[in-house]
Design an enzyme around this catalytic site. Structure first.
Site, mmCIF file in Angstrom:
data_model
loop_
_atom_site.group_PDB
_atom_site.id
_atom_site.type_symbol
_atom_site.label_atom_id
_atom_site.label_comp_id
_atom_site.label_asym_id
_atom_site.label_seq_id
_atom_site.Cartn_x
_atom_site.Cartn_y
_atom_site.Cartn_z
ATOM 1 N N SER A 1 -16.164 22.340 -46.077
ATOM 2 C CA SER A 1 -16.316 23.131 -47.292
ATOM 3 C C SER A 1 -16.394 22.216 -48.512
ATOM 4 C CB SER A 1 -15.104 24.074 -47.406
ATOM 5 O OG SER A 1 -15.220 24.925 -48.517
ATOM 6 N N CYS B 1 -18.783 18.652 -55.448
ATOM 7 C CA CYS B 1 -19.984 18.910 -54.646
ATOM 8 C C CYS B 1 -20.498 20.334 -54.869
ATOM 9 C CB CYS B 1 -19.693 18.607 -53.185
ATOM 10 S SG CYS B 1 -19.270 16.850 -52.945
ATOM 11 N N GLU C 1 -21.804 15.068 -49.595
ATOM 12 C CA GLU C 1 -22.880 15.814 -50.235
ATOM 13 C C GLU C 1 -23.532 15.000 -51.345
ATOM 14 O OE1 GLU C 1 -19.653 18.790 -48.957
ATOM 15 O OE2 GLU C 1 -19.738 16.776 -49.796
ATOM 16 N N CYS D 1 -16.061 20.402 -52.020
ATOM 17 C CA CYS D 1 -15.067 20.341 -53.090
ATOM 18 C C CYS D 1 -15.700 20.821 -54.397
ATOM 19 C CB CYS D 1 -14.558 18.903 -53.232
ATOM 20 S SG CYS D 1 -15.773 17.797 -53.999
ATOM 21 N N HIS E 1 -18.788 11.429 -52.135
ATOM 22 C CA HIS E 1 -18.526 12.401 -51.079
ATOM 23 C C HIS E 1 -19.814 12.558 -50.276
ATOM 24 C CE1 HIS E 1 -14.812 14.692 -52.815
ATOM 25 N NE2 HIS E 1 -14.598 13.396 -52.699
#
Length: 149
Positions: free
Chosen positions: A81, A86, A56, A83, A54
């Protein structure tokens, strides 16, 4: 948001656009410590055939090994936002502040982050929303895979 936050979010948006241009999911992130971007990344699950990259996670990976004290002075910028995975990384490394581009198309672990004392800044950024809306409309299967549905 002040100019420094806007610059961090802009870097994350650039990363999101880069990911989309590569055929991936348009989510980007940047890690800023003491006013300097030390890491940038974007969702590379498609490009790398990865289960965990992801935005991040990619950003943290690209920042490289840092001492715990560095993370505790950091702000993580993300276009969407975070998950649960993350969110866990933010908590694990003690990152005290997260700037979120948007949380309309997906609401991640924000309640947990706040419950654990992380400061959240919700930018409600129109370009972040548009990137995700357009992507979800054209690639719903890939989006659902990315969020585990």
């Amino acid at each position: 948001m002040d100019a420094a936050d806007q610059a961090g979010l802009d870097a994350a948006i650039e990363e999101a656009r880069a990911g989309l241009a590569e055929g991936g999911i348009p989510i980007g992130s940047a890690l800023v410590i003491d006013g300097e971007i030390v890491g940038r990344g974007h969702n590379r699950r498609v490009q790398e055939g990865s289960v965990v990259l992801h935005a991040e996670m990619d950003c943290l990976e690209r920042a490289g090994r840092l001492p715990a004290s560095a993370y505790r002075r950091a702000t993580l910028y993300t276009t969407l936002s975070p998950c649960d995975m993350c969110t866990g990384a933010v908590l694990l490394y003690g990152i005290p502040r997260v700037v979120i581009g948007e949380n309309d198309t997906f609401l991640g672990g924000e309640a947990l982050l706040e419950a654990r004392g992380v400061e959240l800044v919700r930018a409600d950024d129109a370009s972040c929303k548009q990137l995700m809306r357009d992507f979800i409309a054209t690639q719903p299967e890939l989006w659902n895979e990315d969020i585990g549905e």
